[in-house]
Motif scaffolding. Structure first.
Motif, PDB file in Angstrom:
ATOM      1  N   GLN A  45     -14.051 -10.027  20.241  1.00 17.22           N
ATOM      2  CA  GLN A  45     -14.434  -7.938  19.822  1.00 17.22           C
ATOM      3  C   GLN A  45     -15.269  -8.632  18.142  1.00 17.22           C
ATOM      4  OE1 GLN A  45      -9.839  -7.642  19.011  1.00 17.22           O
ATOM      5  NE2 GLN A  45     -10.488  -7.292  16.752  1.00 17.22           N
ATOM      6  N   CYS A  46     -15.358  -9.242  17.944  1.00 20.18           N
ATOM      7  CA  CYS A  46     -16.407  -9.324  17.382  1.00 20.18           C
ATOM      8  C   CYS A  46     -17.936 -10.034  16.690  1.00 20.18           C
ATOM      9  CB  CYS A  46     -16.311 -11.428  16.278  1.00 20.18           C
ATOM     10  SG  CYS A  46     -14.286 -11.070  15.577  1.00 20.18           S
ATOM     11  N   ILE A  47     -17.913  -8.504  17.289  1.00 20.96           N
ATOM     12  CA  ILE A  47     -19.597  -8.617  17.984  1.00 20.96           C
ATOM     13  C   ILE A  47     -21.092  -8.763  16.983  1.00 20.96           C
ATOM     14  CG2 ILE A  47     -19.048  -7.159  19.934  1.00 20.96           C
ATOM     15  CD1 ILE A  47     -19.772  -4.913  18.447  1.00 20.96           C
ATOM     16  N   HIS A  48     -20.215  -9.452  15.938  1.00 19.77           N
ATOM     17  CA  HIS A  48     -21.147  -9.517  14.411  1.00 19.77           C
ATOM     18  C   HIS A  48     -21.967 -10.718  15.192  1.00 19.77           C
ATOM     19  CE1 HIS A  48     -17.202  -9.700  12.786  1.00 19.77           C
ATOM     20  NE2 HIS A  48     -17.797 -10.661  12.491  1.00 19.77           N
ATOM     21  N   ASN A  49     -22.864 -11.003  13.910  1.00 19.35           N
ATOM     22  CA  ASN A  49     -23.310 -12.550  14.085  1.00 19.35           C
ATOM     23  C   ASN A  49     -22.512 -13.022  12.837  1.00 19.35           C
ATOM     24  OD1 ASN A  49     -24.845 -11.180  12.188  1.00 19.35           O
ATOM     25  ND2 ASN A  49     -27.175 -11.628  13.059  1.00 19.35           N
ATOM     26  N   GLY A  50     -23.188 -14.315  12.696  1.00 18.83           N
ATOM     27  CA  GLY A  50     -22.722 -15.002  11.085  1.00 18.83           C
ATOM     28  C   GLY A  50     -21.822 -16.658  11.772  1.00 18.83           C
ATOM     29  N   PHE A  51     -21.720 -16.824  13.720  1.00 18.63           N
ATOM     30  CA  PHE A  51     -21.070 -17.779  13.901  1.00 18.63           C
ATOM     31  C   PHE A  51     -22.004 -18.451  14.544  1.00 18.63           C
ATOM     32  CE2 PHE A  51     -18.604 -13.775  14.316  1.00 18.63           C
ATOM     33  CZ  PHE A  51     -17.327 -13.802  14.414  1.00 18.63           C
ATOM     34  N   GLY A  52     -21.284 -20.344  14.039  1.00 13.75           N
ATOM     35  CA  GLY A  52     -22.057 -21.355  14.720  1.00 13.75           C
ATOM     36  C   GLY A  52     -23.102 -22.006  13.908  1.00 13.75           C
ATOM     37  N   LEU A  53     -23.009 -22.010  12.761  1.00  9.23           N
ATOM     38  CA  LEU A  53     -23.784 -22.176  12.076  1.00  9.23           C
ATOM     39  C   LEU A  53     -23.793 -23.906  11.599  1.00  9.23           C
ATOM     40  CD1 LEU A  53     -25.037 -19.134   9.200  1.00  9.23           C
ATOM     41  CD2 LEU A  53     -26.202 -20.025  10.883  1.00  9.23           C
ATOM     42  N   HIS A  54     -22.725 -23.816  11.358  1.00 11.08           N
ATOM     43  CA  HIS A  54     -21.607 -24.796  11.201  1.00 11.08           C
ATOM     44  C   HIS A  54     -21.720 -25.756  12.647  1.00 11.08           C
ATOM     45  CE1 HIS A  54     -20.919 -24.855   6.912  1.00 11.08           C
ATOM     46  NE2 HIS A  54     -20.640 -23.368   6.997  1.00 11.08           N
ATOM     47  N   ALA A 292      -0.648 -28.473  16.509  1.00 14.54           N
ATOM     48  CA  ALA A 292      -0.619 -26.951  15.918  1.00 14.54           C
ATOM     49  C   ALA A 292      -2.551 -26.796  15.301  1.00 14.54           C
ATOM     50  CB  ALA A 292       0.058 -26.809  15.007  1.00 14.54           C
ATOM     51  N   CYS A 293      -3.132 -26.003  15.713  1.00 19.25           N
ATOM     52  CA  CYS A 293      -4.638 -26.239  15.666  1.00 19.25           C
ATOM     53  C   CYS A 293      -4.883 -24.572  14.942  1.00 19.25           C
ATOM     54  CB  CYS A 293      -5.516 -26.784  15.911  1.00 19.25           C
ATOM     55  SG  CYS A 293      -5.160 -26.784  17.319  1.00 19.25           S
ATOM     56  N   GLY A 294      -6.291 -24.507  14.066  1.00 15.65           N
ATOM     57  CA  GLY A 294      -6.570 -22.993  14.382  1.00 15.65           C
ATOM     58  C   GLY A 294      -5.828 -22.408  13.050  1.00 15.65           C
ATOM     59  N   ASN A 295      -5.650 -20.841  13.588  1.00 17.58           N
ATOM     60  CA  ASN A 295      -5.278 -19.795  12.461  1.00 17.58           C
ATOM     61  C   ASN A 295      -3.554 -19.987  12.095  1.00 17.58           C
ATOM     62  OD1 ASN A 295      -8.097 -18.813  11.202  1.00 17.58           O
ATOM     63  ND2 ASN A 295      -7.453 -17.090  12.625  1.00 17.58           N
ATOM     64  N   VAL A 296      -3.067 -20.308  13.560  1.00 17.45           N
ATOM     65  CA  VAL A 296      -1.765 -20.799  13.694  1.00 17.45           C
ATOM     66  C   VAL A 296      -1.631 -21.595  12.489  1.00 17.45           C
ATOM     67  CG1 VAL A 296      -1.294 -22.809  15.179  1.00 17.45           C
ATOM     68  CG2 VAL A 296      -0.220 -20.495  15.919  1.00 17.45           C
ATOM     69  N   VAL A 297      -2.038 -22.519  12.278  1.00  9.42           N
ATOM     70  CA  VAL A 297      -1.796 -23.516  10.681  1.00  9.42           C
ATOM     71  C   VAL A 297      -1.837 -22.886   9.343  1.00  9.42           C
ATOM     72  CG1 VAL A 297      -2.166 -25.457  10.244  1.00  9.42           C
ATOM     73  CG2 VAL A 297      -1.729 -25.706  12.919  1.00  9.42           C
ATOM     74  N   PHE A 305     -15.068 -23.882  11.459  1.00  6.09           N
ATOM     75  CA  PHE A 305     -13.945 -24.686  11.015  1.00  6.09           C
ATOM     76  C   PHE A 305     -13.073 -24.455  11.398  1.00  6.09           C
ATOM     77  CE2 PHE A 305     -15.274 -24.070   6.313  1.00  6.09           C
ATOM     78  CZ  PHE A 305     -16.370 -25.103   6.743  1.00  6.09           C
ATOM     79  N   VAL A 306     -12.080 -23.779  12.155  1.00 10.81           N
ATOM     80  CA  VAL A 306     -10.931 -23.734  13.277  1.00 10.81           C
ATOM     81  C   VAL A 306     -11.268 -24.324  14.335  1.00 10.81           C
ATOM     82  CG1 VAL A 306     -10.323 -22.296  14.974  1.00 10.81           C
ATOM     83  CG2 VAL A 306     -10.393 -21.149  12.553  1.00 10.81           C
ATOM     84  N   SER A 307     -12.547 -24.716  15.166  1.00 14.29           N
ATOM     85  CA  SER A 307     -12.955 -25.603  15.675  1.00 14.29           C
ATOM     86  C   SER A 307     -13.030 -27.091  15.400  1.00 14.29           C
ATOM     87  CB  SER A 307     -14.470 -24.827  16.155  1.00 14.29           C
ATOM     88  OG  SER A 307     -14.720 -23.967  16.638  1.00 14.29           O
ATOM     89  N   ALA A 308     -13.680 -27.246  15.124  1.00 16.97           N
ATOM     90  CA  ALA A 308     -13.852 -29.024  13.978  1.00 16.97           C
ATOM     91  C   ALA A 308     -12.159 -29.500  14.228  1.00 16.97           C
ATOM     92  CB  ALA A 308     -13.944 -29.317  13.047  1.00 16.97           C
ATOM     93  N   GLU A 309     -11.531 -28.814  13.008  1.00 17.49           N
ATOM     94  CA  GLU A 309     -10.154 -28.552  13.670  1.00 17.49           C
ATOM     95  C   GLU A 309      -9.288 -29.370  14.329  1.00 17.49           C
ATOM     96  OE1 GLU A 309      -7.333 -27.953  10.343  1.00 17.49           O
ATOM     97  OE2 GLU A 309      -6.687 -26.037  11.779  1.00 17.49           O
ATOM     98  N   SER A 310      -9.350 -28.412  15.753  1.00 16.56           N
ATOM     99  CA  SER A 310      -8.803 -28.093  16.973  1.00 16.56           C
ATOM    100  C   SER A 310      -8.889 -29.568  17.925  1.00 16.56           C
ATOM    101  CB  SER A 310      -8.968 -26.603  17.913  1.00 16.56           C
ATOM    102  OG  SER A 310      -8.503 -25.551  16.917  1.00 16.56           O
ATOM    103  N   GLU A 311     -10.433 -29.543  17.643  1.00 14.35           N
ATOM    104  CA  GLU A 311     -11.093 -30.447  18.517  1.00 14.35           C
ATOM    105  C   GLU A 311      -9.984 -32.242  17.484  1.00 14.35           C
ATOM    106  OE1 GLU A 311     -15.791 -29.501  19.117  1.00 14.35           O
ATOM    107  OE2 GLU A 311     -15.491 -30.297  17.514  1.00 14.35           O
ATOM    108  N   LYS A 312     -10.184 -32.163  16.906  1.00 16.91           N
ATOM    109  CA  LYS A 312      -8.977 -33.230  15.960  1.00 16.91           C
ATOM    110  C   LYS A 312      -7.560 -32.819  16.544  1.00 16.91           C
ATOM    111  CE  LYS A 312      -9.185 -33.708  11.376  1.00 16.91           C
ATOM    112  NZ  LYS A 312      -8.629 -33.248   9.930  1.00 16.91           N
ATOM    113  N   ALA A 313      -7.351 -32.500  16.403  1.00 19.06           N
ATOM    114  CA  ALA A 313      -5.948 -31.441  17.684  1.00 19.06           C
ATOM    115  C   ALA A 313      -5.437 -32.194  18.688  1.00 19.06           C
ATOM    116  CB  ALA A 313      -4.994 -30.138  16.940  1.00 19.06           C
ATOM    117  N   GLY A 314      -6.959 -31.706  19.647  1.00 18.02           N
ATOM    118  CA  GLY A 314      -6.737 -32.110  21.608  1.00 18.02           C
ATOM    119  C   GLY A 314      -7.321 -33.080  21.512  1.00 18.02           C
TER     120      GLY A 314
END
Length: 423
Positions: A45-54, A292-297, A305-314
């Motif tokens: 539902q987040c159709i705006h841009n600004g994601f993925g720069l990192h 646990a990873c992402g916004n649940v933590v 940052f969610v993706s990087a943290e979650s890759e570490k958890a996975g």
């Protein structure tokens, strides 16, 4: 009972990244359980841009960002179970879930990754006074109505709270033809990213009322008026400062809460500061084999940052499922002056390769500060200068393993004035 190496609960950005990393690190049987009818989570539902720069070094919309990870997941042998609700997890890594096709199931995992995300605070959670008419939405609910369901939620809008979702919805409602009369913030500073304040409020001449709150909502069938008042230092409304807006809609952007009913049900120790689980350096909770990873933590400001943290958890979950466990000395991280919390809360030195990343938020807006890291003996281990810090922007520092090895007892992270640090 079906058995898997790794079960990931949640198919949003955290769950997708964790599942991909688990497969990459050698987990043979990986399952992603998602309660919605499609993968992607809140990004859809987040159709705006600004994601993925990192992460991808380019600017993407939310669905595009999710699409990248969905494509990566489809290149693995991971299984996906959609439209399925997890009703319980246990400390021995048993996952109980239900859907309309398979009914009730109990699954067994070598490791579990919790990636359920977060939810919004509602009007009831903050006790706004006034009538209870139609036209009051959380900002995220309004975002889904407008961006995914195709409904216009209102024409004259007042937004309470300056979190990122509220700021983005101020712009979105304006672009859809609505008039956003005001964004009202209880704190003397905004809780959103500075770029969102500029791009979503300033660029559209939407006023931001700091140190204000809604003190009354009037209306029968539908919202008709909203009254706002200035607040004092104790955040109490000041009589005589009332302003009235004629409007038909109120959007609430008053904070996010990690979705941790399953975590608590499993008896996993929680951190009252983050409302998430207490975790080690590899995102493992205090329950062995449950990560646990992402916004649940803790609530992140950037999905990268969610993706990087979650890759570490996975990756860590895969290693645990394959028999690797971490032992040895454990260092407790404590939050010192101006620091609200730290993630992780504990660092096992043996689990650190070269650097251990630590995330935290400050409790106010600061300029020309220094982040200090000290041990129980009072030794200054390292320092990080910062020109600007704000509660809406998550801070990150990296602690080298040699530094952690020589630390005595616990480690405290503080923020002090530059002049004080130079003494």
């Amino acid at each position: 009972m079906k058995k898997y190496d790794v079960i990931v609960i949640g198919g949003g950005p955290a769950g997708l990244a964790a599942a991909c990393a688990a497969c990459e690190k050698g987990a043979k049987k990986v399952l992603v359980i998602e309660r919605d009818k499609e993968l992607g989570g809140i990004l859809n539902q987040c159709i705006h841009n600004g994601f993925g720069l990192h992460r991808f070094k380019e600017e993407l919309t939310g669905p595009e960002y999710a699409g990248r990870f969905i494509k990566l997941l489809r290149q693995t042998k991971a299984e996906v179970m959609l439209d399925t609700m997890v009703v319980e997890i246990t400390a021995d890594r048993r996952v109980c879930c239900i859907n309309t096709v398979d009914g009730y199931q109990e699954l067994k995992a070598g490791a579990v990754v919790l990636a359920m995300g977060c939810r919004e605070r509602t009007r009831g959670a903050i006790a706004i006074p006034g009538d209870r008419p139609a036209g009051i939405f959380t900002a995220g609910a309004a975002q889904r109505y407008v961006n995914m369901e195709g409904y216009m939620v209102g024409r004259r809008v007042v937004i309470l709270g300056s979190g990122d979702i509220g700021l983005i919805m101020a712009r979105r409602m304006t672009l859809e033809g609505a008039k956003v009369l005001a964004c009202v913030e209880l704190c003397p500073y905004s809780n959103g990213l500075n770029r969102n304040i500029v791009q979503c409020l300033n660029d559209y001449d939407i006023p931001l009322y700091l140190s204000h709150t809604i003190t009354d909502i009037k209306g029968k069938e539908r919202v008709e008026q909203v009254v706002i008042s200035r607040v004092d230092e104790a955040r109490r409304p000041i009589p005589g400062t009332e302003q009235t807006f004629d409007c038909d809609t109120v959007l609430l952007s008053v904070g996010l809460i990690p979705e941790n009913e399953l975590t608590r049900g499993a008896g996993i120790p929680m951190d009252r500061r983050t409302n998430g689980a207490i975790v080690y350096e590899n995102m493992e909770t205090m329950a062995p084999g449950i990560f646990a990873c992402g916004n649940v933590v803790h609530v992140h400001d950037l999905v990268d940052f969610v993706s990087a943290e979650s890759e570490k958890a996975g990756a860590a979950a895969a290693r645990y499922a394959l028999g690797e466990e971490i032992s040895g000395r454990c260092i407790e991280l404590k939050n010192g002056n101006a620091v609200n919390y730290t993630v992780p809360q504990h660092i096992r030195v043996e689990g650190v390769d070269k650097l251990c990343e630590v995330f935290f938020r400050v409790n106010n807006v600061y300029r020309d500060r220094v982040i200090t890291v000290t041990d129980e003996a009072g030794t200054l281990l390292c320092r990080f200068p910062r020109e600007h810090m704000a509660p809406g922007e998550m801070e990150k520092i990296a602690l080298p393993r040699p530094l952690l090895e020589k630390a005595v007892g616990s480690v405290t992270i503080s923020v002090i004035a530059k002049e004080e640090a130079d003494l």
